[in-house]
Design a protein around this motif. Structure first.
Motif, mmCIF file in Angstrom:
data_model
loop_
_atom_site.group_PDB
_atom_site.id
_atom_site.type_symbol
_atom_site.label_atom_id
_atom_site.label_comp_id
_atom_site.label_asym_id
_atom_site.label_seq_id
_atom_site.Cartn_x
_atom_site.Cartn_y
_atom_site.Cartn_z
ATOM 1 N N PRO A 247 48.452 41.401 32.763
ATOM 2 C CA PRO A 247 48.331 40.290 33.707
ATOM 3 C C PRO A 247 46.981 40.327 34.427
ATOM 4 C CG PRO A 247 49.763 41.970 34.624
ATOM 5 C CD PRO A 247 49.414 42.401 33.238
ATOM 6 N N GLN A 248 46.601 39.190 34.976
ATOM 7 C CA GLN A 248 45.309 39.070 35.643
ATOM 8 C C GLN A 248 45.314 39.734 37.019
ATOM 9 O OE1 GLN A 248 45.272 34.875 35.270
ATOM 10 N NE2 GLN A 248 44.204 34.926 33.317
ATOM 11 N N VAL A 249 46.497 39.905 37.587
ATOM 12 C CA VAL A 249 46.690 40.600 38.868
ATOM 13 C C VAL A 249 47.948 41.444 38.731
ATOM 14 C CG1 VAL A 249 45.574 38.797 40.269
ATOM 15 C CG2 VAL A 249 48.033 38.686 39.845
ATOM 16 N N ASP A 250 48.167 42.381 39.651
ATOM 17 C CA ASP A 250 49.427 43.112 39.636
ATOM 18 C C ASP A 250 50.554 42.092 39.743
ATOM 19 O OD1 ASP A 250 47.852 45.356 39.612
ATOM 20 O OD2 ASP A 250 48.533 46.121 41.545
ATOM 21 N N GLY B 101 48.962 35.132 33.885
ATOM 22 C CA GLY B 101 48.378 35.521 32.611
ATOM 23 C C GLY B 101 49.367 36.123 31.637
ATOM 24 N N LEU B 102 50.526 36.573 32.127
ATOM 25 C CA LEU B 102 51.568 37.078 31.224
ATOM 26 C C LEU B 102 52.192 35.901 30.482
ATOM 27 C CD1 LEU B 102 53.580 39.726 33.300
ATOM 28 C CD2 LEU B 102 52.065 40.145 31.358
ATOM 29 N N PHE C 70 53.978 45.340 36.894
ATOM 30 C CA PHE C 70 52.930 45.572 35.910
ATOM 31 C C PHE C 70 51.580 45.594 36.620
ATOM 32 C CE2 PHE C 70 56.319 43.765 33.354
ATOM 33 C CZ PHE C 70 56.312 44.603 32.247
ATOM 34 N N SER C 71 50.811 46.638 36.395
ATOM 35 C CA SER C 71 49.464 46.718 36.950
ATOM 36 C C SER C 71 48.568 45.721 36.228
ATOM 37 C CB SER C 71 48.879 48.122 36.761
ATOM 38 O OG SER C 71 49.646 49.062 37.460
ATOM 39 N N GLN C 72 47.514 45.322 36.908
ATOM 40 C CA GLN C 72 46.542 44.407 36.328
ATOM 41 C C GLN C 72 46.075 44.943 34.968
ATOM 42 O OE1 GLN C 72 42.990 44.024 38.676
ATOM 43 N NE2 GLN C 72 42.351 42.181 37.644
ATOM 44 N N ARG C 73 46.036 44.072 33.985
ATOM 45 C CA ARG C 73 45.586 44.371 32.616
ATOM 46 C C ARG C 73 46.381 45.474 31.917
ATOM 47 N NH1 ARG C 73 40.190 44.246 35.090
ATOM 48 N NH2 ARG C 73 39.520 42.089 35.047
#
Length: 176
Positions: free
Chosen positions: A96-99, A162-163, A86-89
């Motif tokens: 997520p906050q980062v990849d 963040g996920l 998953f790419s950031q945001r």
């Protein structure tokens, strides 16, 4: 935080060799789901954000559904699977906050139009592979992935990079 650098974890050079004995194959012959939290993922705790491999039994993990919850156990393993990157945001405006890379069967809490469209509710758990779009969520193939299973008294939603990931109840007696 340097509070627990690598405590209970083998150095990276030795980890793969040691974990190879515990390798689990996620193939058509193995119906078990490819789940877990990828090594390097940051988990929110009362001690701050820590890489999953630095967690210890007894840590208080911040969950979406119950606040701070005591970690009862943790298991490291290597699985072979087709993980999702998953790419950031890419899941929401903030996460997520980062990849981030997750196993394909790992359930992610979604709180947007997708939950309403697919399940008729404001929130729903989606397996990561159901969110693949080829652009912001891409599937890799045939990857050996080091993952960690967190053990609580009951299922919870934890924050990893963040996920919002579902952690199902497991009965693991050994800890890392």
């Amino acid at each position: 935080m340097a509070r627990r650098h690598g405590r209970g974890i083998l150095p990276n050079g030795l980890a793969m060799a040691q974990l190879a004995a515990h390798r689990e194959q996620c193939t058509l012959d193995d119906p078990s789901p490819a789940t877990g939290i990828a090594a390097g993922s940051v988990i929110y705790t009362l001690d701050g954000a820590l890489p999953v491999e630095h967690l210890e039994v007894g840590d208080k993990i911040i969950t979406r559904d119950q606040g701070a919850v005591r970690l009862r156990g943790i298991r490291a393993r290597v699985i072979q699977c087709d993980p999702i990157r998953f790419s950031q945001r890419s899941v929401s405006h903030a996460c997520p906050q980062v990849d981030t890379v997750v196993p394909p069967d790992q359930k992610i809490l979604i709180r947007d139009w997708r939950a309403q469209a697919f399940y008729g509710t404001s929130t729903a758990l989606f397996p990561a592979q159901a969110l693949v779009d080829g652009c912001f969520a891409k599937q890799w193939h045939n990857v050996d992935m080091r993952v960690f299973d967190l053990v609580f008294d009951r299922p919870h939603i934890v924050y990893a990079d963040g996920l919002e990931l579902s952690v199902e109840q497991q009965h693991i007696h050994a800890t890392v």
